[in-house]
Design a protein around this motif. Structure first.
Motif, short mmCIF file in Angstrom:
data_model
loop_
_atom_site.label_atom_id
_atom_site.label_comp_id
_atom_site.label_asym_id
_atom_site.label_seq_id
_atom_site.Cartn_x
_atom_site.Cartn_y
_atom_site.Cartn_z
N ALA A 79 49.31 48.91 48.30
CA ALA A 79 48.22 49.43 47.47
C ALA A 79 48.63 49.51 46.00
N GLU A 80 49.91 49.70 45.74
CA GLU A 80 50.41 49.83 44.37
C GLU A 80 50.69 48.49 43.70
N GLY A 81 51.22 47.54 44.48
CA GLY A 81 51.60 46.27 43.87
C GLY A 81 52.08 45.27 44.91
N TYR A 82 52.90 44.33 44.44
CA TYR A 82 53.37 43.26 45.30
C TYR A 82 54.84 43.00 45.03
N ARG A 83 55.48 42.36 46.00
CA ARG A 83 56.87 41.93 45.86
C ARG A 83 57.01 40.59 46.58
N ILE A 84 57.67 39.63 45.90
CA ILE A 84 57.89 38.29 46.44
C ILE A 84 59.40 38.06 46.52
N GLN A 85 59.86 37.48 47.62
CA GLN A 85 61.27 37.12 47.72
C GLN A 85 61.41 35.75 48.37
N ARG A 96 52.76 45.54 39.56
CA ARG A 96 51.73 46.47 40.01
C ARG A 96 50.38 45.79 39.82
N TRP A 97 49.46 46.10 40.71
CA TRP A 97 48.14 45.48 40.63
C TRP A 97 47.45 45.80 39.32
N LYS A 98 47.65 47.00 38.78
CA LYS A 98 46.98 47.34 37.52
C LYS A 98 47.53 46.55 36.34
N VAL A 115 48.64 32.00 41.57
CA VAL A 115 49.31 32.45 40.37
C VAL A 115 48.68 33.76 39.93
N LEU A 116 49.51 34.80 39.86
CA LEU A 116 49.08 36.09 39.35
C LEU A 116 49.52 36.17 37.89
N ARG A 117 48.55 36.32 36.99
CA ARG A 117 48.88 36.40 35.57
C ARG A 117 48.89 37.86 35.14
N LEU A 118 50.03 38.28 34.63
CA LEU A 118 50.21 39.67 34.23
C LEU A 118 49.79 39.87 32.78
N ALA A 144 41.47 41.17 47.64
CA ALA A 144 41.11 42.54 48.05
C ALA A 144 42.08 43.56 47.47
N TYR A 145 43.38 43.28 47.52
CA TYR A 145 44.36 44.19 46.93
C TYR A 145 44.16 44.31 45.42
N LEU A 146 43.89 43.19 44.78
CA LEU A 146 43.68 43.19 43.33
C LEU A 146 42.45 44.00 42.96
N GLN A 147 41.37 43.83 43.70
CA GLN A 147 40.15 44.60 43.43
C GLN A 147 40.37 46.09 43.65
#
Length: 155
Positions: A79-85, A96-98, A115-118, A144-147
């Protein structure tokens, strides 16, 4: 394979990718056993010494299995964000999603990616073929997580 809890979705390594990695490990093991066999023949050692590389091989295979079982996930969405490994060239491996301005689907080297653009100009590139999930399902989950992460944004 996708694992979901109340606030976390985990995307595991695709079976095809895991099979390629295991194939590389098995080739490495075969070379070690071959070199050990040749060394035993050249130095004229007893064949019982061949048990050492075989034992190390079994230990390596068990360690590989344990590593993939424990750390075999590629993407973890909360719910807070994402992590990729495990992704080379991912860019920002977590965020973080925000802090995500938007997300787009595209192709890089003929492979589909998300691609997630920060907001700070960094990007996170997630190759969808590495995930054990359908591409559209992953995109829907990220959306959905981003929204949920910051309101009404749409792709």
């Amino acid at each position: 394979m996708t694992t979901e809890t109340e606030t976390t979705t985990v995307y595991r390594l695709a079976p095809a990718v895991a099979a390629r990695l295991l194939g590389a490990v098995l080739c490495l093991v075969a070379v070690v056993i071959l070199l050990s066999t040749v060394l035993i023949a050249v130095v004229d050692l007893h064949t019982v010494f061949l048990l050492v590389p075989v034992g190390l091989t079994l230990l390596l295979l068990v360690a590989t299995w344990w590593l993939w079982r424990q750390k075999g996930w590629v993407a973890r969405l909360t719910a807070e964000g994402y992590r990729i490994q495990w992704v080379r060239g991912v860019g920002a491996a977590s965020g973080r999603w925000k802090d995500v301005e938007d997300a787009v689907t595209t192709t890089v080297a003929d492979s589909p990616v998300v691609v997630l653009r920060l907001r700070d100009g960094r990007t996170t590139t997630i190759p969808v073929e590495m995930l054990a999930v359908d591409r559209e399902a992953f995109v829907r989950d990220v959306q959905a997580y981003l929204q949920r992460g910051h309101g009404l944004r749409k792709w």
